[in-house]
Design a protein around this motif. Structure first.
Motif, PDB file in Angstrom:
ATOM      1  N   UNK A 449       0.839  -1.198   0.000  1.00 46.25           N
ATOM      2  CA  UNK A 449       0.000   0.000   0.000  1.00 46.25           C
ATOM      3  C   UNK A 449       0.870   1.243   0.000  1.00 46.25           C
ATOM      4  N   UNK A 450       0.355   2.300  -0.662  1.00 47.02           N
ATOM      5  CA  UNK A 450       1.002   3.608  -0.674  1.00 47.02           C
ATOM      6  C   UNK A 450      -0.057   4.692  -0.510  1.00 47.02           C
ATOM      7  N   UNK A 451       0.334   5.792   0.046  1.00 49.54           N
ATOM      8  CA  UNK A 451      -0.568   6.936   0.071  1.00 49.54           C
ATOM      9  C   UNK A 451      -0.733   7.464  -1.354  1.00 49.54           C
ATOM     10  N   UNK A 452      -1.884   8.086  -1.632  1.00 50.92           N
ATOM     11  CA  UNK A 452      -2.144   8.627  -2.961  1.00 50.92           C
ATOM     12  C   UNK A 452      -2.337  10.137  -2.900  1.00 50.92           C
ATOM     13  N   UNK A 453      -2.818  10.726  -3.987  1.00 53.38           N
ATOM     14  CA  UNK A 453      -2.917  12.178  -4.078  1.00 53.38           C
ATOM     15  C   UNK A 453      -3.907  12.768  -3.077  1.00 53.38           C
ATOM     16  N   UNK A 454      -4.855  11.960  -2.606  1.00 55.66           N
ATOM     17  CA  UNK A 454      -5.775  12.480  -1.599  1.00 55.66           C
ATOM     18  C   UNK A 454      -5.057  12.766  -0.279  1.00 55.66           C
ATOM     19  N   UNK A 456      -1.525  13.435  -0.183  1.00 59.71           N
ATOM     20  CA  UNK A 456      -0.643  14.543  -0.537  1.00 59.71           C
ATOM     21  C   UNK A 456      -0.188  14.374  -1.982  1.00 59.71           C
ATOM     22  N   UNK A 457      -0.107  15.484  -2.727  1.00 59.39           N
ATOM     23  CA  UNK A 457       0.374  15.435  -4.103  1.00 59.39           C
ATOM     24  C   UNK A 457       1.897  15.480  -4.176  1.00 59.39           C
ATOM     25  N   UNK A 458       2.550  15.817  -3.073  1.00 58.04           N
ATOM     26  CA  UNK A 458       4.007  15.935  -3.077  1.00 58.04           C
ATOM     27  C   UNK A 458       4.703  14.839  -2.265  1.00 58.04           C
ATOM     28  N   UNK A 459       4.044  14.338  -1.251  1.00 57.22           N
ATOM     29  CA  UNK A 459       4.681  13.383  -0.345  1.00 57.22           C
ATOM     30  C   UNK A 459       3.977  12.038  -0.442  1.00 57.22           C
ATOM     31  N   UNK A 460       4.760  10.947  -0.484  1.00 59.05           N
ATOM     32  CA  UNK A 460       4.194   9.607  -0.574  1.00 59.05           C
ATOM     33  C   UNK A 460       4.999   8.672   0.315  1.00 59.05           C
ATOM     34  N   UNK A 461       4.284   7.807   1.014  1.00 54.16           N
ATOM     35  CA  UNK A 461       4.919   6.827   1.876  1.00 54.16           C
ATOM     36  C   UNK A 461       4.157   5.516   1.747  1.00 54.16           C
ATOM     37  N   UNK A 462       4.874   4.393   1.868  1.00 48.93           N
ATOM     38  CA  UNK A 462       4.205   3.109   1.723  1.00 48.93           C
ATOM     39  C   UNK A 462       5.100   1.956   2.105  1.00 48.93           C
ATOM     40  N   UNK A 463       4.560   0.754   1.973  1.00 47.58           N
ATOM     41  CA  UNK A 463       5.322  -0.437   2.301  1.00 47.58           C
ATOM     42  C   UNK A 463       4.636  -1.670   1.759  1.00 47.58           C
ATOM     43  N   UNK A 464       5.271  -2.832   1.965  1.00 44.38           N
ATOM     44  CA  UNK A 464       4.701  -4.088   1.493  1.00 44.38           C
ATOM     45  C   UNK A 464       5.209  -5.242   2.348  1.00 44.38           C
ATOM     46  N   UNK A 465       4.494  -6.376   2.228  1.00 45.71           N
ATOM     47  CA  UNK A 465       4.889  -7.617   2.892  1.00 45.71           C
ATOM     48  C   UNK A 465       4.468  -8.771   2.002  1.00 45.71           C
ATOM     49  N   UNK A 466       5.303  -9.819   1.948  1.00 47.33           N
ATOM     50  CA  UNK A 466       4.962 -10.984   1.147  1.00 47.33           C
ATOM     51  C   UNK A 466       5.616 -12.229   1.706  1.00 47.33           C
ATOM     52  N   UNK A 467       5.073 -13.387   1.287  1.00 49.49           N
ATOM     53  CA  UNK A 467       5.614 -14.655   1.782  1.00 49.49           C
ATOM     54  C   UNK A 467       5.661 -15.654   0.641  1.00 49.49           C
ATOM     55  N   UNK A 468       6.875 -16.273   0.448  1.00 50.46           N
ATOM     56  CA  UNK A 468       7.046 -17.303  -0.561  1.00 50.46           C
ATOM     57  C   UNK A 468       6.885 -18.675   0.055  1.00 50.46           C
ATOM     58  N   UNK A 469       5.961 -19.469  -0.459  1.00 51.99           N
ATOM     59  CA  UNK A 469       5.647 -20.756   0.157  1.00 51.99           C
ATOM     60  C   UNK A 469       6.671 -21.828  -0.207  1.00 51.99           C
ATOM     61  N   UNK A 470       7.503 -21.599  -1.222  1.00 58.33           N
ATOM     62  CA  UNK A 470       8.525 -22.591  -1.559  1.00 58.33           C
ATOM     63  C   UNK A 470       9.796 -22.361  -0.761  1.00 58.33           C
ATOM     64  N   UNK A 471      10.278 -21.131  -0.713  1.00 56.11           N
ATOM     65  CA  UNK A 471      11.498 -20.862   0.063  1.00 56.11           C
ATOM     66  C   UNK A 471      11.190 -20.578   1.526  1.00 56.11           C
ATOM     67  N   UNK A 472       9.866 -20.445   1.851  1.00 56.41           N
ATOM     68  CA  UNK A 472       9.421 -20.280   3.236  1.00 56.41           C
ATOM     69  C   UNK A 472      10.092 -19.083   3.905  1.00 56.41           C
ATOM     70  N   UNK A 473      10.145 -17.991   3.181  1.00 51.68           N
ATOM     71  CA  UNK A 473      10.741 -16.768   3.705  1.00 51.68           C
ATOM     72  C   UNK A 473       9.795 -15.595   3.492  1.00 51.68           C
ATOM     73  N   UNK A 474       9.760 -14.698   4.477  1.00 52.47           N
ATOM     74  CA  UNK A 474       8.968 -13.474   4.367  1.00 52.47           C
ATOM     75  C   UNK A 474       9.823 -12.368   3.753  1.00 52.47           C
ATOM     76  N   UNK A 475       9.187 -11.509   2.966  1.00 51.42           N
ATOM     77  CA  UNK A 475       9.843 -10.345   2.375  1.00 51.42           C
ATOM     78  C   UNK A 475       9.017  -9.107   2.722  1.00 51.42           C
ATOM     79  N   UNK A 476       9.702  -8.020   2.960  1.00 50.18           N
ATOM     80  CA  UNK A 476       8.984  -6.807   3.325  1.00 50.18           C
ATOM     81  C   UNK A 476       9.848  -5.599   2.984  1.00 50.18           C
ATOM     82  N   UNK A 477       9.219  -4.434   2.953  1.00 48.45           N
ATOM     83  CA  UNK A 477       9.951  -3.218   2.636  1.00 48.45           C
ATOM     84  C   UNK A 477       9.105  -1.983   2.861  1.00 48.45           C
ATOM     85  N   UNK A 478       9.754  -0.828   2.834  1.00 48.97           N
ATOM     86  CA  UNK A 478       9.071   0.456   3.007  1.00 48.97           C
ATOM     87  C   UNK A 478       9.831   1.515   2.231  1.00 48.97           C
ATOM     88  N   UNK A 479       9.115   2.579   1.824  1.00 45.87           N
ATOM     89  CA  UNK A 479       9.760   3.679   1.108  1.00 45.87           C
ATOM     90  C   UNK A 479       8.988   4.963   1.364  1.00 45.87           C
TER      91      UNK A 479
END
Length: 795
Positions: A449-454, A456-479
Motif C-alpha cells: 500500500x502507498x498513500x495517494x494524491x488524496x 498529498x500530491x508531493x509526499x508519498x509513503x508506503x510499504x509491502x509484505x509478502x511470503x514465498x511458500x517454496x522458500x518459506x521466507x517473508x519479504x517486506x519493505x518500506x519507502x
C-alpha cells in the motif's frame, strides 16, 4: 431587354444540398458534383453537404460516386436540392491503358508522390489550431430480426428487443471535447483539453481527442492507424503493390480533381489499405481520402475519412474534417454490432503562430482543471450543428444513471486499476504485490500500500509484505518520497527492503514496464540473492529528454547460488554510489487517468548510461570497483520488410568486485517454463555464464503477415538472432570449487516465431523455435533446440 435581364437573374448561380444513400439514408462524403456538363464542380463534405457557386446560370447537376449509379438533376428554380443515389453491385471499371502502355492513374500517383514533401504538415515551421471532437459508441442491428409475437419471447429475443429499443432512444456512450493544438519544429507538440463532457460522469478526469485520426497521414510511407502501420498508397513504389484505377475527373474552378480507387494487388502480401484518393491538380495534393484496412482477416475493421482545404496566404493544404470508425466483428451485443465513431473539426488554423520552445514540455497532452465545468454554450461555439435529439437524450439518460450509480467513483477506481492500484480513501493498495509465481519462491502472496494524491500530491509513503511458500521466507519493505520541484520532476526518495535480487542482474532506472505480463524472466530463475537494502536517491529531468538519478545504497547480499551444502549463506557487504542517465529524444507523455502515460514514437532511440562506484570502508562496504553499463534500444520500420528491433547492451566491471556485481549471461532456458520471455537468450541456461566485460545484441525482424498470409492461417512471422560475447578476467575469491565460464568465444542463437496463430482483437498466442549454435552449442543436437509459446497483448 428588361424582361430578358429579369429572366437571367432568376436563373440559379448558387445551389446547395445534401446527398444520401437511397437504401440506408446515410450521408455520402466526397460525392462529385458537376454543373452544366463539366463547366465547374465541387464535392460533398464529410456530412454529405455541398454548396456550389458559378458565374453562369446553373442548369443541371451531375452527381457521381464510386459504387453508386450517377444521377443528373435539373435545378429549375430550386436553390436547395436533396439527392439520393442508388448503390450498385457493379464492379469497379477496368483499368484503361493508354497508347503509351501506362495506366493513367499511375501518372497522377507519381505526381502526388513527388509533391508529397511540400504538403506534409511536419515540414511547416509551426502551426496551431483548435479542434472540436465528438466520440460516439453505439451499435447497429446485424440480424434485422422480425419479432412478430412479442408476448412469447425467448430470453435471447427479449435481450435483442431491449437493446433495439434502447438504441432507438440513445447511444451507448457520448463524449465531446475542445482542444488547442500547437506544433513547432523539429518535433515539439502540445495539446490542451479546454473542455470535455462525458455522458454519465460529472467530473471526468480524462478527455478523448482524435489523436489517431490526426496521426494518420497519407504522406507518410507507413502511416499509423490505431497502432498498426500500413503502406501508404502514395509512397515510393506503391504502383507496384497497389491496384489503382482512375474512376473520374471532376472540374473544380481552374483545377481538376482525379478520383482514384486503390486496393492491394492480387498476390501482393503486405499491410495495405483500400479506398479512394481525390487528388487535386493544384500542387497534386490529396484533397480527400477514404481509407480502410484491406482484407478480411483483420480483427479490427477500421475506416477513415479526411478532408483537406487550402488555408493562409500560401494556400497550404491543411486537414479540416476527420472521421474515424472502428468495428470489432467478434463483439456482439444482443444481436447488435457495436462500433465507435469519432468526428473531428479543425478551426482557428494559424500557420505562423508566435511559439517558443520554452512553452513545450514532455507532457504533450494535458487537461485544464476546469475543462469538465465548461457550459454547453462553449461547445456550441465549435459544433458544426446542434446536438441531435438522440445525442441529447444520451446525455440526459446516462447523466441520470451516472448520478444514481455513482459512476464517478467507479471511474476513479478504474483509473487506479490501470496503474495496478486500488484506492481506499487516501491509501492505494498495490495490486502487483498480491500474487506472484516463480521457481525460486513458488507461490508468493503479499500485500502492499502507498498513500495517494488524496493524502498529498508531493509526499508519498508506503510499504509491502509478502511470503514465498517454496522458500518459506517473508519479504517486506518500506519507502518514502517527496517532490522537491515539480517542473523538473525533482524527487528525493528513501527505500528499505528485505527481499530477493537476481545474481549478476542488470539494474537500470527509468525502464518502462512490461505491460500486464510483467517481467517473465524473473519467474524462471532457480537462484536469487536474499538482500537487505537501504538507499537514498535524488532524481530529476535535467533536460527535456534527459533524466538523471543519483543514488547511494548499502546492501547485504546472501546469494543462494554460492551456498555450500550444509553451510550458511555467504554474506557480501556492498556500498555503492550510482549515477544513471536516460536519454530519449522526442519522448512525450499524456496526462491521463491521474498519471503520465507514454505516447512516444518507438522509432526514436533510447539510451541508458550508468556508472557505479563500489566504496570500500564506507558504511561497512568491503569492495572497491568501477562498473559501467550502457544500453541502446531502437526500432526501424520499412515499407517492405516490416519492423526491425535492435537492443545493444554492454558492461564492464573493473576492480575488486564480487560475483553478484558481475554480469550473468542473461539466459532464460528453463525446461519447466515454456513461455517466450523477450529480451535475453532463450537457449542459454540461467547463470551458465558470468563476465566482467560483455556486449550483446538482441535483434528481431517482424515481417508481419507479409510472408505467410492465407485465409485460414495468417500469423505474424518474426525472425530472431541474439549474439553475446564476454570475458571474465578478474578473480572471484568467493567462488571455490564451482566452475564459472565466460562466453569469450561468442554465444549465438537464432529463432523463428509465429505470433498470433490464435488471436483476438486484444491478444494472441503463437509458437517459437530457437536454436543454439556456434562454439557453445551442446553435444546433443536436440538440447540446442527450444520450443516456446509466445503471448502478445495490446496493453
Amino acid at each position: 431587354m428588361c424582361l430578358h435581364s429579369l429572366a437571367a437573374l432568376a436563373q440559379l448561380q448558387q445551389v446547395q444540398g445534401v446527398v444520401r444513400d437511397a437504401a440506408t439514408g446515410e450521408r455520402l462524403p466526397f460525392v462529385s458534383v458537376v454543373a452544366n456538363e463539366g463547366e465547374t464542380g465541387t464535392t460533398t463534405n464529410l456530412e454529405g453537404e455541398f454548396k456550389l457557386r458559378h458565374q453562369q446560370p446553373i442548369r443541371s447537376l451531375r452527381f457521381s460516386y464510386v459504387g453508386y449509379l450517377p444521377r443528373v438533376v435539373y435545378t429549375d428554380s430550386a436553390a436547395s436540392i436533396n439527392v439520393q443515389l442508388q448503390p450498385t453491385a457493379a464492379q469497379l471499371q477496368e483499368v484503361v491503358v493508354l497508347g503509351t502502355g501506362e495506366n493513367p492513374a499511375h501518372r497522377i500517383i507519381r505526381l502526388a508522390t513527388q509533391n508529397r514533401e511540400r504538403h506534409r504538415l511536419h515540414n511547416l515551421n509551426s502551426y496551431s489550431y483548435r479542434t472540436y471532437n465528438k466520440f460516439i459508441l453505439t451499435a447497429t442491428d446485424v440480424g434485422e430480426q422480425e419479432l412478430r409475437d412479442t408476448l412469447e419471447l425467448s430470453k435471447r429475443d427479449s435481450a435483442y428487443l431491449k437493446m433495439r429499443n434502447l438504441l432507438g432512444n440513445q447511444h451507448l456512450f457520448l463524449l465531446e471535447s475542445v482542444t488547442d493544438y500547437a506544433f513547432l519544429q523539429p518535433n515539439l507538440t502540445k495539446e490542451t483539453i479546454l473542455a470535455t463532457r462525458v455522458s454519465g460522469l460529472q467530473q471526468p478526469s480524462f478527455g478523448v481527442v482524435a489523436a489517431e485520426a490526426r496521426d494518420f497521414s497519407v504522406y507518410d510511407d507507413l502511416p499509423v492507424f490505431f497502432g498498426k502501420y500500413y503502406l501508404s498508397p502514395i509512397s515510393p513504389g506503391s504502383t507496384r503493390k497497389y491496384d489503382f484505377v482512375l474512376q473520374e475527373t471532376v472540374a473544380q474552378g481552374q483545377d481538376s480533381i482525379y478520383v482514384i480507387s486503390f486496393k492491394p494487388e492480387e498476390g501482393k502480401n503486405f499491410e495495405g489499405l483500400e479506398g479512394l484518393l481525390y487528388i487535386n491538380s493544384s500542387g497534386w495534393a490529396v484533397q480527400h481520402v477514404l481509407a480502410g484496412s484491406a482484407g478480411d482477416d483483420d480483427k479490427r475493421n477500421i475506416r477513415l475519412q479526411q478532408q483537406y482545404e487550402r488555408v493562409g496566404p500560401q494556400q497550404q493544404w491543411f486537414p479540416a474534417e476527420l472521421d474515424v470508425e472502428l468495428t470489432i466483428p467478434q463483439l456482439n451485443l444482443s444481436g447488435h454490432q457495436p462500433y465507435a465513431r469519432m468526428r473531428t473539426y479543425i478551426t482557428n488554423i494559424n500557420l505562423n503562430p508566435n511559439l517558443r520552445r520554452s512553452e513545450f514540455g514532455v507532457v504533450a497532452l494535458k487537461q485544464q482543471p476546469d475543462a469538465h465545468r465548461q457550459p454547453d454554450s462553449f461547445f456550441q461555439n465549435y459544433r458544426p450543428d446542434s446536438l441531435t435529439q438522440l445525442e441529447q437524450r444520451t446525455y440526459e439518460r446516462l447523466d441520470s444513471v451516472g448520478r444514481a450509480q455513482k459512476l464517478d467513483r467507479t471511474v476513479r477506481v478504474m483509473e487506479y486499476l490501470v496503474s495496478k492500484e486500488l484506492p481506499i480513501g487516501s491509501v492505494s493498495l498495490d495490486l502487483k504485490r498480491l500474487l506472484r509465481l516463480s521457481q525460486f519462491e513458488g507461490l508468493r502472496l503479499g500485500l502492499g500500500a502507498h498513500t495517494n494524491d488524496r493524502f498529498s500530491e508531493r509526499f508519498k509513503v508506503g510499504g509491502y509484505w509478502g511470503y514465498g511458500f517454496r522458500d518459506e521466507e517473508a519479504k517486506y519493505g518500506a519507502d518514502a518520497s517527496v517532490i522537491l520541484y515539480k517542473p523538473l520532476e525533482l524527487q528525493l526518495k528513501a527505500v528499505y527492503f528485505e527481499d530477493i535480487l537476481e545474481t549478476g542482474g542488470r539494474r537500470l532506472p527509468f525502464t518502462e514496464g512490461s505491460g500486464l505480463l510483467g517481467n517473465l524472466r524473473r519467474a524462471l530463475l532457480p537462484y536469487m540473492d536474499y538482500t537487505t537494502h537501504q538507499s537514498i536517491a535524488l532524481q530529476s529531468r535535467v533536460l527535456r529528454y534527459l533524466q538523471a538519478n543519483a543514488q547511494l545504497r548499502k546492501e547485504e547480499r546472501r546469494p543462494t547460488l554460492l551456498q555450500q551444502e550444509g553451510q550458511p549463506l555467504p554474506e557480501l557487504n556492498l556500498t555503492e554510489a550510482v549515477l544513471s542517465l536516460r536519454y530519449a529524444p522526442g519522448e512525450k507523455y499524456m496526462q491521463q487517468f491521474n498519471r503520465l502515460v507514454s505516447m512516444s514514437d518507438e522509432e526514436q532511440p533510447v539510451l541508458w548510461l550508468q556508472y557505479t562506484r563500489g566504496l570500500d570502508g564506507v558504511l561497512n562496504g568491503d569492495y572497491s570497483y568501477n562498473k559501467y553499463d550502457i544500453r541502446l534500444q531502437t526500432l526501424l520500420r520499412h515499407r517492405t520488410f516490416g519492423e526491425s528491433s535492435f537492443i545493444l547492451a554492454g558492461g564492464w566491471v573493473d576492480g575488486k568486485a564480487p560475483l553478484v556485481t558481475r554480469y550473468n549471461g542473461y539466459g532464460s532456458n528453463n525446461q519447466d517454463y515454456k513461455l517466450y520471455t523477450g529480451e535475453g537468450f532463450e537457449t542459454m541456461y540461467p547463470f551458465e555464464f558470468f563476465s566482467d566485460k560483455y556486449a550483446a545484441l538482441f535483434f528481431s525482424q517482424n515481417f508481419g503477415k507479409r510472408l505467410l498470409n492465407t485465409r485460414f492461417f495468417a500469423p505474424d512471422l518474426v525472425a530472431v538472432t541474439n549474439v553475446g560475447i564476454g570475458s571474465l578476467e578478474e578473480p572471484l575469491p568467493e567462488v571455490q570449487e564451482q566452475s564459472i565460464s565466460s562466453m569469450r568465444k561468442g554465444f549465438y542463437e537464432s529463432g523463428l516465431m509465429l505470433n498470433n496463430i490464435i488471436s483476438s482483437p486484444f491478444s494472441g498466442v503463437g509458437v517459437g523455435a530457437f536454436y543454439r549454435y556456434g562454439p557453445y552449442k551442446l553435444d546433443n543436437s536436440s538440447d540446442n533446440l527450444r520450443i516456446k509459446l509466445t503471448a502478445t497483448l495490446l496493453f
